[in-house]
Design a protein around this motif. Structure first.
Motif, PDB file in Angstrom:
ATOM      1  N   THR B  98      32.494  40.003  55.875  1.00 24.20           N
ATOM      2  CA  THR B  98      32.554  40.881  54.704  1.00 24.20           C
ATOM      3  C   THR B  98      33.765  40.539  53.849  1.00 24.20           C
ATOM      4  OG1 THR B  98      31.935  42.479  56.388  1.00 24.20           O
ATOM      5  CG2 THR B  98      32.065  43.273  54.136  1.00 24.20           C
ATOM      6  N   ALA B  99      34.875  40.245  54.505  1.00 21.74           N
ATOM      7  CA  ALA B  99      36.092  39.927  53.756  1.00 21.74           C
ATOM      8  C   ALA B  99      35.906  38.665  52.923  1.00 21.74           C
ATOM      9  CB  ALA B  99      37.251  39.746  54.723  1.00 21.74           C
ATOM     10  N   GLN B 100      35.186  37.679  53.497  1.00 17.44           N
ATOM     11  CA  GLN B 100      34.966  36.424  52.772  1.00 17.44           C
ATOM     12  C   GLN B 100      34.086  36.646  51.550  1.00 17.44           C
ATOM     13  OE1 GLN B 100      33.819  34.414  56.366  1.00 17.44           O
ATOM     14  NE2 GLN B 100      35.189  32.716  55.898  1.00 17.44           N
ATOM     15  N   VAL B 101      33.028  37.461  51.726  1.00 21.78           N
ATOM     16  CA  VAL B 101      32.164  37.779  50.590  1.00 21.78           C
ATOM     17  C   VAL B 101      32.985  38.474  49.521  1.00 21.78           C
ATOM     18  CG1 VAL B 101      30.163  39.094  49.842  1.00 21.78           C
ATOM     19  CG2 VAL B 101      30.126  37.979  52.059  1.00 21.78           C
ATOM     20  N   SER B 102      33.852  39.374  49.971  1.00 23.26           N
ATOM     21  CA  SER B 102      34.689  40.127  49.035  1.00 23.26           C
ATOM     22  C   SER B 102      35.591  39.178  48.239  1.00 23.26           C
ATOM     23  CB  SER B 102      35.521  41.136  49.808  1.00 23.26           C
ATOM     24  OG  SER B 102      36.379  41.811  48.942  1.00 23.26           O
ATOM     25  N   SER B 103      36.177  38.183  48.908  1.00 17.25           N
ATOM     26  CA  SER B 103      37.076  37.278  48.193  1.00 17.25           C
ATOM     27  C   SER B 103      36.286  36.363  47.260  1.00 17.25           C
ATOM     28  CB  SER B 103      37.916  36.471  49.178  1.00 17.25           C
ATOM     29  OG  SER B 103      37.093  35.637  49.931  1.00 17.25           O
ATOM     30  N   ALA B 106      35.930  38.312  44.283  1.00 15.06           N
ATOM     31  CA  ALA B 106      37.193  38.369  43.551  1.00 15.06           C
ATOM     32  C   ALA B 106      37.367  37.114  42.690  1.00 15.06           C
ATOM     33  CB  ALA B 106      38.348  38.508  44.524  1.00 15.06           C
ATOM     34  N   ALA B 107      36.794  35.991  43.185  1.00 18.46           N
ATOM     35  CA  ALA B 107      36.932  34.735  42.448  1.00 18.46           C
ATOM     36  C   ALA B 107      36.174  34.756  41.125  1.00 18.46           C
ATOM     37  CB  ALA B 107      36.426  33.582  43.310  1.00 18.46           C
ATOM     38  N   LEU B 108      35.297  35.759  40.958  1.00 23.06           N
ATOM     39  CA  LEU B 108      34.562  35.846  39.696  1.00 23.06           C
ATOM     40  C   LEU B 108      35.460  36.323  38.561  1.00 23.06           C
ATOM     41  CD1 LEU B 108      31.176  37.511  40.757  1.00 23.06           C
ATOM     42  CD2 LEU B 108      31.667  35.104  40.423  1.00 23.06           C
ATOM     43  N   ARG B 109      36.573  36.962  38.905  1.00 21.20           N
ATOM     44  CA  ARG B 109      37.389  37.624  37.888  1.00 21.20           C
ATOM     45  C   ARG B 109      38.187  36.645  37.016  1.00 21.20           C
ATOM     46  NH1 ARG B 109      42.458  40.188  38.040  1.00 21.20           N
ATOM     47  NH2 ARG B 109      42.642  39.547  40.196  1.00 21.20           N
ATOM     48  N   LEU B 142      32.882  46.539  40.496  1.00 18.29           N
ATOM     49  CA  LEU B 142      31.727  45.713  40.863  1.00 18.29           C
ATOM     50  C   LEU B 142      31.803  45.306  42.339  1.00 18.29           C
ATOM     51  CD1 LEU B 142      29.232  44.055  39.854  1.00 18.29           C
ATOM     52  CD2 LEU B 142      30.810  42.140  39.603  1.00 18.29           C
ATOM     53  N   ARG B 143      33.010  44.978  42.736  1.00 19.88           N
ATOM     54  CA  ARG B 143      33.217  44.595  44.140  1.00 19.88           C
ATOM     55  C   ARG B 143      32.855  45.745  45.070  1.00 19.88           C
ATOM     56  NH1 ARG B 143      39.016  41.823  44.865  1.00 19.88           N
ATOM     57  NH2 ARG B 143      38.932  41.900  47.127  1.00 19.88           N
ATOM     58  N   VAL B 144      33.317  46.939  44.687  1.00 16.67           N
ATOM     59  CA  VAL B 144      33.016  48.121  45.501  1.00 16.67           C
ATOM     60  C   VAL B 144      31.513  48.323  45.595  1.00 16.67           C
ATOM     61  CG1 VAL B 144      33.205  50.628  45.611  1.00 16.67           C
ATOM     62  CG2 VAL B 144      35.198  49.263  44.974  1.00 16.67           C
ATOM     63  N   VAL B 145      30.838  48.135  44.448  1.00 19.00           N
ATOM     64  CA  VAL B 145      29.384  48.346  44.449  1.00 19.00           C
ATOM     65  C   VAL B 145      28.715  47.380  45.420  1.00 19.00           C
ATOM     66  CG1 VAL B 145      27.288  48.103  43.063  1.00 19.00           C
ATOM     67  CG2 VAL B 145      29.272  49.265  42.108  1.00 19.00           C
ATOM     68  N   VAL B 146      29.127  46.103  45.370  1.00 20.89           N
ATOM     69  CA  VAL B 146      28.499  45.114  46.257  1.00 20.89           C
ATOM     70  C   VAL B 146      28.766  45.460  47.718  1.00 20.89           C
ATOM     71  CG1 VAL B 146      28.448  42.712  46.934  1.00 20.89           C
ATOM     72  CG2 VAL B 146      28.626  43.305  44.540  1.00 20.89           C
TER      73      VAL B 146
END
Lengths: 139, 299
Positions: B98-103, B106-109, B142-146
């Protein structure tokens, strides 16, 4: 109360005699007074006829509460005083689960899956002791 | 001067971001399509990734339009929620935590942020910073939503599997005419023992089984709770007119039970399923005879 009760069984439950065995079939919800009446009727019939076995079929009963459970146990106890064995037949799974959850495991009661098995159990010559669990296994 | 700006255009950073998102929709989607998250999910065609990116940008603009940049439940997200869930699930299946997906999210920003800054060359530093902050908050939401969607998916999966496990783990096997067996596997808790009891009693009625064998070889530990469940099942089966035998108590477990002072009362127990079956067959008056003793000579 009993007059206003619209349900199926009030008054007497028929007790049928098949040779040495008395057969009682309970249907639907049983009123408390009817259960009491049945208890008395059975005691008298056993004493009069000298029956050696009682089969109570409760496959048509959807609800067995603590009262009916106690009545069944009492019928078994009084019948054994009159030298007759009692078998309760056809208890539904839901009823069995409810009774166990209520803590009513009715240890003095013999049970059978069907009337046929019950008759076989009663006509068997060996009057085994109280519960089937203590029966001895020969190797 | 900055005060005047702030006064004159209240909430303008949000509006600015919204306008920017709508204006630069195409470019943002193009840049996102090159990010690992989109590239990994949409392996087949880049156009598809661009389309997905556009949908997400549209959703973000809609949320900014509604002035709800911090609200993960904003109406704008509902349209892309399913798509985001699919993306998250695809990444999880690929073995990412989950942490990797989250990062990855984050790279989209940064690309969007650079675009935004490039779009505001002559804005005051304060205003530019406010816009960037708004964008960051929006991307955070957006991150929270995902993550939320991914967690809900996971929970639903666990619930489904638990139900399946209940069904799969309690088969009732017919061993002989009038004999059924339940091999219990895994820890026995209240919910499972309830299912076991119900299925066993139903099977007893269906097959008119006079004997039922509960095999607990696969139960790792037996404590007072498990013993109580076993007693209940045995008592219920007895009330219906069937005799219950508990088998598969291993030596170590027997020892533990004695140490714990557990009393199975009148329950008949046997060490193995074979012993239990032998006992039951004897009770039924059935014998098994081996016609060629010691398993036939020639081989």
């Amino acid at each position: 109360m009993s007059e206003a009760f619209p349900g199926p069984v009030t008054g007497h439950v028929p007790v049928l005699r098949l040779g040495e065995v008395l057969l009682v079939t309970l249907q639907g919800d049983l009123h408390d007074s009817t259960a009491h009446q049945l208890q008395e009727d059975l005691a008298e019939t056993i004493a009069r006829s000298g029956a050696t076995g009682v089969v109570i079929d409760i496959s048509g009963v959807e609800i067995v509460d603590s009262f009916l459970g106690r009545v069944l146990a009492e019928i078994a106890a009084q019948s054994s005083l009159l030298a007759a064995r009692t078998v309760v037949v056809g208890m539904r799974p839901a009823v069995a689960i409810t009774l166990v959850e209520l803590g009513l495991t009715l240890p003095g009661l013999r049970t059978a899956l069907s009337t046929e098995v019950a008759m076989e159990l009663l006509t068997r010559p060996t009057p085994s002791s109280r519960s089937a669990g203590t029966r001895q296994e020969s190797p | 001067m900055p005060e005047h700006e702030a006064d004159g255009t209240l909430g303008s950073p949000t509006d600015e971001v919204r306008d920017f998102l709508r204006r630069r929709r195409e470019q943002i989607a193009q840049r996102w399509a090159d990010e690992p998250l989109f590239r990994a999910v949409f392996t087949l065609s880049r156009d598809e990734a661009v389309e997905a990116g556009k949908a997400v940008v549209d959703a973000l603009a809609q949320v900014a339009d509604a002035q709800r940049v911090e609200d993960p439940d904003a109406a704008g997200f509902t349209t892309v929620r399913e798509q985001l869930a699919r993306m998250g699930a695809a990444r999880s299946r690929a073995g990412l935590s989950t942490a990797q997906v989250s990062s990855e999210l984050a790279a989209l920003r940064p690309p969007v942020e650079n675009l935004l800054l490039a779009d505001l060359p002559d804005a005051s530093p304060d205003h530019a910073r406010a816009c960037v902050t708004t964008l960051s908050v929006l991307m955070g939401t957006l991150r929270v939503v995902v993550m939320q969607t991914a967690l809900t998916e996971g929970q639903a999966l666990i619930d489904r599997q638990r139900l399946q496990l209940l069904e799969v783990a309690t088969p009732v096997i017919k061993l002989w005419d009038g004999i059924v067996a339940v091999p219990l596997i895994g820890t026995l808790d209240s919910a499972r023992s309830q299912v076991v009891m119900e299925t066993l009693l139903e099977a007893i009625v269906d097959q008119q089984a006079r004997f039922a064998i509960l095999d607990i070889t696969g139960v790792p530990t037996v404590d007072s709770l498990v013993a109580q469940h076993l007693m209940k099942t045995v008592a219920a089966a007895r009330l219906m007119g069937a005799e219950c035998i508990v088998s598969g108590i291993r030596p170590a477990i027997a020892q533990t039970m004695v140490h714990l002072g557990l009393d199975l009362g009148t329950v008949i127990t046997r060490s193995s399923l074979a012993d239990a079956l032998g006992y039951v067959l004897h009770q039924l008056g059935v014998g098994i005879v081996n016609p060629t003793p010691y398993g036939a000579g020639e081989r």
